[in-house]
Design a protein around this motif. Structure first.
Motif, short mmCIF file in Angstrom:
data_model
loop_
_atom_site.label_atom_id
_atom_site.label_comp_id
_atom_site.label_asym_id
_atom_site.label_seq_id
_atom_site.Cartn_x
_atom_site.Cartn_y
_atom_site.Cartn_z
N GLN A 1 25.17 24.09 47.75
CA GLN A 1 24.43 25.18 47.11
C GLN A 1 25.05 26.51 47.47
N LEU A 2 25.34 26.63 48.77
CA LEU A 2 25.90 27.89 49.24
C LEU A 2 27.21 28.17 48.55
N ARG A 3 28.02 27.10 48.50
CA ARG A 3 29.32 27.27 47.86
C ARG A 3 29.15 27.70 46.41
N ALA A 4 28.14 27.03 45.78
CA ALA A 4 27.88 27.39 44.39
C ALA A 4 27.53 28.88 44.29
N ALA A 5 26.67 29.28 45.23
CA ALA A 5 26.24 30.68 45.19
C ALA A 5 27.41 31.60 45.40
N VAL A 6 28.24 31.23 46.40
CA VAL A 6 29.39 32.07 46.69
C VAL A 6 30.31 32.15 45.48
N ALA A 7 30.53 30.97 44.91
CA ALA A 7 31.40 30.94 43.74
C ALA A 7 30.83 31.80 42.64
N THR A 8 29.51 31.65 42.47
CA THR A 8 28.87 32.46 41.44
C THR A 8 29.11 33.93 41.70
N ALA A 9 28.85 34.29 42.96
CA ALA A 9 28.98 35.71 43.29
C ALA A 9 30.40 36.18 43.06
N LEU A 10 31.34 35.33 43.53
CA LEU A 10 32.74 35.73 43.38
C LEU A 10 33.10 35.84 41.91
N GLY A 11 32.63 34.81 41.18
CA GLY A 11 32.92 34.84 39.75
C GLY A 11 32.36 36.10 39.10
N ALA A 12 31.12 36.35 39.46
CA ALA A 12 30.48 37.52 38.87
C ALA A 12 31.22 38.78 39.26
N ALA A 13 31.55 38.82 40.56
CA ALA A 13 32.25 40.02 41.03
C ALA A 13 33.58 40.15 40.34
N ALA A 14 34.23 38.99 40.18
CA ALA A 14 35.53 39.04 39.51
C ALA A 14 35.37 39.54 38.09
N ALA A 15 34.35 38.97 37.43
CA ALA A 15 34.12 39.39 36.05
C ALA A 15 33.87 40.88 36.00
N HIS A 16 33.06 41.28 36.96
CA HIS A 16 32.69 42.69 36.96
C HIS A 16 33.90 43.56 37.21
N SER A 17 34.69 43.10 38.21
CA SER A 17 35.85 43.93 38.55
C SER A 17 36.83 43.92 37.39
N LYS A 18 36.88 42.79 36.72
CA LYS A 18 37.74 42.72 35.53
C LYS A 18 37.28 43.78 34.53
N LEU A 19 35.97 43.80 34.37
CA LEU A 19 35.38 44.77 33.45
C LEU A 19 35.79 46.19 33.84
N LEU A 20 35.58 46.44 35.14
CA LEU A 20 35.89 47.79 35.62
C LEU A 20 37.36 48.08 35.44
N ALA A 21 38.16 47.05 35.76
CA ALA A 21 39.59 47.24 35.67
C ALA A 21 39.98 47.55 34.23
N ASP A 22 39.34 46.78 33.32
CA ASP A 22 39.63 47.03 31.90
C ASP A 22 39.30 48.45 31.53
N GLN A 23 38.12 48.83 32.01
CA GLN A 23 37.67 50.18 31.69
C GLN A 23 38.68 51.19 32.22
N GLU A 24 39.06 50.94 33.48
CA GLU A 24 39.99 51.85 34.13
C GLU A 24 41.29 51.88 33.34
N GLU A 25 41.70 50.68 32.95
CA GLU A 25 42.96 50.57 32.24
C GLU A 25 42.91 51.38 30.95
N ARG A 26 41.81 51.19 30.28
CA ARG A 26 41.66 51.91 29.01
C ARG A 26 41.73 53.41 29.25
N GLU A 27 41.05 53.82 30.33
CA GLU A 27 41.07 55.25 30.63
C GLU A 27 42.50 55.71 30.90
N ILE A 28 43.18 54.88 31.71
CA ILE A 28 44.56 55.24 32.05
C ILE A 28 45.40 55.32 30.80
N GLU A 29 45.16 54.34 29.95
CA GLU A 29 45.92 54.34 28.70
C GLU A 29 45.68 55.62 27.93
N GLN A 30 44.40 55.93 27.87
CA GLN A 30 44.06 57.13 27.10
C GLN A 30 44.74 58.34 27.69
#
Lengths: 550, 259
Positions: free
Chosen positions: A449-478
Motif C-alpha cells: 500500500q505504502l509503495r502504491a501511495a509513494v508511487a502515486t505521489a511520485l507519479g502525481a508529482a512527476a505529472a505536476h512537475s511536467k506540467l510546470l516544466a511545460d509551462q516554464e518551457e512555453r514561457e521560455i519559448e515565448q
C-alpha cells in the motif's frame, strides 16, 4: 446691513450722480458697457441666433432694466413679478435672466432675505410659515396621494418623490437613476458611530474609511484613532455611488471585464452604478481579480513595448550622420535589451499565482510523508491524481503478482470510491482523505500500500512537475521568441544603416568622380591655353603641370 | 441678427407641449349622485397607461368617494390623454411665435388675474416654476394656487400647440413653397400672437410703455369665506342652468334635424 436704511424709508439721502452700490466679489466681472462671457454662458439662447426675440441687444436691455429697477431702491427685495410687467418678452426667458442676476448678486444683494411668510392678512390658517414651503409638495391638499402605509421612513418634502418611487419598485430599483433611490434601495450609508442612516451628507475618514454623519462630526464624536483632519466631507452629489458592492453589481462587473477586458470606461458603463475607479478597485479587491486581469495585462505590456519601438523608428531615420546614428542605435538597442530583461523579470514575478503557491507549500510542509502525498495530490486536479494512482497500481501489479490480489480485493470499494467521491464534488480535501483512509484502514499489507501511495505521489508529482516544466518551457519559448524578434529588429536596423551608409558612400564616390572630371577638363583647358600662347614645344612630351602648382 | 431669419433654418418639430417637461394638463369635473369632484393636474404622457387606473383608485380611496368614481376618473383622464396622443408624432409649426397667456382663476378664496407673454419656442420654459415664483412674489399662501396657475398655463399652451399642428397641416396641403407656407401660417395662426419683428426689431425697445404696465401686472384678490361661498353657489347655479340649457339645446337641435 442695509435694512436700517429700508426702515427709514430714505435709502440714499445724499443722492449724487455717483452712487455706491455693493455687489458681491464674485460678480466683479459685471460691466454696464458689455456682456461678459459668463452671461453668454448662462444664456446661450440670447447669443446663438436661435430666435428673433432673443438677441444680445434684448438681453442687455433686460439686464440693464432689471438692475436699474433694483437700484432705484436697493434696500427692498425686487421680485420677478414686479419686473415682468414692464418688460416685453417671453416670461420664461425673463425669469431665467432675473434668476441669474439674483444668483450673481447683481440684484437683491443688499436686500433682506425673502420673507418666510407675508405679514399681510393673506394667511388664513395658523400655518403661515408652512404654506410657502408646501408648494414644493406638489398636488393640492384635497387630492394629494398619501405615502404608502408600509413606508416607515420619515419623508421630507424634498425626498418624497424618490421615496415613493423606491417603495413601489423594489425589484426594479436597479434601473432607477442613482440620485433618487439608489442609496435608499441598497441600505444607504450608515453612520458608524450612531448607526443612523445618512444618505445626504456625511464624512469619511481617510484612515479606516469609517463613515460618520454630520451630527457626529459636529459633536466631535470621532471613531477611535481618528481626528477631525482625517475626515473628509463627502458632497451630496457624490454619494449615490456607494462603495458597497452588491451581488448583481459584482456579476455585472465580471461580465463586463470578460467582455471588454481592460477598457474601464466601457466596464463602468456596463455596471452602471459604479464609476470607473470603483470598478478597477473592485476587480483588484476580488480574490481572483488578478488572475482575470493577468492575460490582458501581459498583452498590454507587449503592445506598449512595440509602441516604444515604433516611436523610436522615425526619429532615427531622419538623422543622416552615420557615426551618430550608430551610437544612438546602440543606445537604443541597449535600452530595449534592458526592457526585455525587465519584462522577463516582470513575467517571472507576475507568473500565474497558483505556481508559486504550490511550490512554496510543498517546501513548507515536510513533517509527514502521508501529508505530503496528500498535499501533492491536492495540488493537482483530482483526475490527475486518480490517473497517477491507477498507473502506480498497475505498475505494482506487474512487478509483484501477489499485489494484484490485494488490489483486486480492494478494487470493489476503494478505487471506485476514489473516483466517485472526487469527481462530482471536485473537492480536493475528500481526495486526500480517501487516500489517507485507504492507507490507514488496510494497514496489513502496508508495504505494498505504502509503495502504491509513494508511487502515486511520485507519479502525481512527476505529472505536476511536467506540467510546470511545460509551462516554464512555453514561457521560455515565448521569451526567446521576443528576444529573437528584437534581435532581428536590431539587425534589420543595422542593415538599414549600412545601406544608408552605402548610398552615402556612393554619392561621395560620384562626387569625387565629378571632381576628377572637372579637374581633367580644367587641365585640358590649361593645356589648350598653353598651346595658344605658343610656349616652347619641348614640354609636349611631359605632362603639363597645372599653373597653380607652378 | 436681422440678416439670418432663424425660422427658416429650424427643422419642423414633433408635437409636444412647448415646455421643458412634456406634461399634459388634465382637468376633472365629475358629478355622480350629487357628489362632485373638480380637480386639475398634469400627467406625464410617457407614463404607463396602467398608472391611470391606479391613480383613479387611489384618489377615490383617499377622498373617500363612492367607487363609481373610479371608472369615471379613469375614463376622463384616458380620453384627455388620448386627445393629446392623437397629435403626437405630427409636425408642429415652430415659427417665431410669442403668445399672450391670460389668467383669470379663482382657487378657493384667491382670485388671480394676470397676463404675460410666452415664447412657444422656448423649450426650457417651466410653468410650474413660473407659478411658484408668482405665488412667492405675490405672497400667496394657499398651496393650491400655484399648481392651478401652472395647469392653466399648460392648458393654454396645449391649445396653441394644437393650433400649430393644424395650421402646419393646412399649409402642407395648401401650398408647397416655403415662402407661401410661412406667409400662410403667419396670417392664419397668429391671430393673437405677437408681432415679433415689431417688438424685437432693431429699433424697438423691450421696455414696455408705462401705461401698459397695469395690463401685464398680476392682480390678486382674497375673498372672505362668505364671498367665496356665495361665488361657489353662484357658479354651481350657473353650471346647472347651462347644463339644462345644453340639454334643451340638444333636444331642440335633434328635433330640428329630425324635422
Amino acid at each position: 446691513m442695509m435694512m436700517q436704511g429700508a426702515e427709514d424709508g430714505s435709502t440714499h439721502p445724499d443722492d449724487s450722480d455717483l452712487d455706491l452700490y455693493t455687489i458681491p466679489n464674485y460678480s466683479s466681472w459685471f460691466s454696464w458697457d458689455e456682456i461678459h462671457d459668463t452671461e453668454k454662458l448662462h444664456h446661450p439662447e440670447f447669443f446663438n441666433n436661435s430666435s428673433l426675440s432673443k438677441n444680445p441687444r434684448v438681453y442687455k436691455q433686460y439686464r440693464d432694466f432689471i438692475i436699474n429697477k433694483y437700484r432705484e431702491d436697493p434696500s427692498r427685495r425686487l421680485t420677478f413679478t414686479e419686473v415682468r410687467k414692464s418688460l416685453i418678452g417671453d416670461v420664461s426667458g425673463l425669469h431665467k435672466v432675473f434668476q441669474s442676476l439674483d444668483r450673481w448678486g447683481l440684484i437683491n444683494f443688499g436686500a433682506p432675505p425673502p420673507p418666510p411668510s407675508d405679514d399681510d392678512d393673506v394667511g388664513d390658517e395658523g400655518e403661515k410659515e408652512d404654506c410657502v414651503v408646501k408648494f414644493d409638495e406638489g398636488p393640492p391638499n384635497g387630492i394629494r396621494v398619501v405615502e404608502y402605509p408600509g413606508s416607515t421612513k420619515s419623508v421630507g418634502p424634498a425626498t418624497s418623490a424618490s421615496e415613493s418611487g423606491n417603495d413601489d419598485g423594489s425589484a426594479g430599483t436597479f434601473r432607477l437613476p442613482p440620485l433618487t433611490s439608489y442609496s435608499d434601495a441598497f441600505d444607504g450609508i450608515f453612520c458608524d458611530n450612531c448607526g443612523d442612516k445618512w444618505s445626504v451628507n456625511y464624512y469619511e475618514s481617510s484612515k479606516d474609511y469609517s463613515v460618520i454623519c454630520l451630527k457626529c462630526f459636529q459633536n466631535q464624536n470621532f471613531r477611535k484613532g481618528n481626528s477631525a483632519q482625517d475626515y473628509k466631507h463627502i458632497e451630496p452629489n457624490t454619494i449615490p455611488i456607494s462603495r458597497r458592492w452588491t451581488d448583481e453589481e459584482n456579476t455585472l462587473l465580471l461580465e463586463a471585464v470578460m467582455k471588454y477586458g481592460d477598457d474601464w470606461s466601457l466596464v463602468a458603463q456596463h455596471v452602471i452604478t459604479k464609476t470607473k475607479l470603483d470598478c478597477i478597485l473592485r476587480i483588484i479587491e476580488l480574490p481572483f481579480g488578478e488572475h482575470i486581469l493577468g492575460l490582458p495585462g501581459e498583452k498590454a505590456d507587449v503592445r506598449s513595448m512595440s509602441n516604444i519601438v515604433n516611436n523610436v523608428k522615425p526619429a532615427e531615420v531622419s538623422v543622416v550622420e552615420v557615426t551618430k546614428t550608430e551610437e544612438q542605435n546602440k543606445e537604443i538597442t541597449e535600452e530595449q535589451d534592458k526592457e526585455v530583461t525587465a519584462h522577463a523579470e516582470d513575467e517571472m514575478t507576475s507568473s500565474p499565482p497558483q505556481k508559486r503557491r504550490r511550490s512554496s507549500s510543498f517546501v513548507d510542509d515536510g513533517d509527514s510523508f502521508m501529508k505530503q502525498v496528500a498535499l501533492l495530490s491536492t495540488s493537482m486536479g483530482p483526475q490527475v491524481a486518480a490517473a497517477a494512482a491507477k498507473a502506480a497500481v498497475t505498475a505494482l501489479c506487474n512487478e509483484i503478482p501477489s499485489a494484484e490480489m490485494i488490489f483486486s480485493l480492494d478494487d470493489n470499494n476503494e478505487p471506485k470510491e476514489f473516483l466517485l467521491v472526487k469527481d462530482p464534488e471536485g473537492g480536493k480535501p475528500e481526495d486526500s482523505e480517501t487516500l489517507g483512509h485507504g492507507t490507514e484502514r488496510t494497514s496489513g499489507p502496508s508495504t505494498i500500500q505504502l509503495r502504491a501511495a509513494v508511487a502515486t505521489a511520485l507519479g502525481a508529482a512527476a505529472a505536476h512537475s511536467k506540467l510546470l516544466a511545460d509551462q516554464e518551457e512555453r514561457e521560455i519559448e515565448q521569451l526567446m521568441a521576443t528576444v529573437i524578434e528584437l534581435q532581428m529588429r536590431k539587425l534589420r536596423y543595422k542593415v538599414k544603416y549600412f545601406e544608408e551608409l552605402e548610398s552615402i558612400m556612393k554619392m561621395e564616390y560620384e562626387q569625387i568622380e565629378k571632381m576628377k572630371q572637372s579637374i581633367i577638363s580644367e587641365r585640358i583647358d590649361v593645356l589648350r591655353k598653353v598651346f595658344r600662347a605658343g610656349i616652347s614645344r619641348w614640354k609636349d612630351h611631359t605632362p603639363v603641370k597645372p599653373p597653380a602648382i607652378q | 441678427m436681422k440678416s439670418l431669419p432663424p425660422t427658416a433654418s429650424r427643422p419642423p418639430l414633433k408635437f409636444r407641449l412647448p415646455t421643458a417637461e412634456n406634461l399634459v394638463p388634465i382637468r376633472l369635473d365629475i358629478e355622480i349622485d350629487g357628489q362632485r369632484l373638480k380637480d386639475a393636474f398634469t400627467w406625464n404622457p410617457s407614463d404607463p397607461d396602467s398608472d391611470v387606473a391606479v391613480f383613479a383608485r387611489r384618489t377615490v380611496k383617499d377622498l373617500k368617494l363612492p367607487p363609481a368614481f373610479v371608472t369615471q376618473i379613469g375614463q376622463s383622464i384616458n380620453s384627455q390623454l388620448a386627445e393629446f396622443r392623437s397629435y403626437e408624432g405630427q409636425e408642429m409649426y415652430t415659427g417665431e411665435k410669442i403668445v399672450p397667456i391670460k389668467l383669470d382663476l379663482r382657487v378657493n378664496r384667491t382670485i388671480i388675474r394676470d397676463q404675460f407673454l410666452w415664447d412657444l419656442n422656448n423649450f426650457e420654459s417651466d410653468p410650474e416654476e413660473f407659478a411658484r415664483s408668482l405665488c412667492r412674489d405675490m405672497g400667496i399662501t394657499d398651496p393650491e394656487v400655484g399648481p392651478a396657475i401652472a395647469v392653466a398655463i399648460r392648458e393654454q399652451l396645449f391649445e396653441v400647440a394644437i393650433q400649430n399642428v393644424t395650421s402646419a397641416r393646412e399649409t402642407r396641403v395648401g401650398k408647397k413653397g416655403r415662402r407661401g407656407s410661412e406667409f400662410v401660417t403667419a396670417s392664419k395662426s397668429s391671430g393673437a400672437a405677437l408681432d415679433v419683428v415689431k417688438f424685437f426689431g432693431n429699433k424697438a425697445s423691450v421696455i414696455r410703455k408705462r401705461k401698459e404696465w397695469d395690463v401685464y401686472e398680476p392682480i390678486v384678490d382674497l375673498l372672505s369665506a362668505e364671498e367665496a361661498e356665495a361665488l361657489d353657489a353662484r357658479e354651481e347655479r350657473n353650471a346647472r342652468m347651462k347644463k339644462k340649457l345644453d340639454d334643451k339645446d340638444e333636444g331642440y337641435s335633434s328635433r330640428f334635424i329630425r324635422g
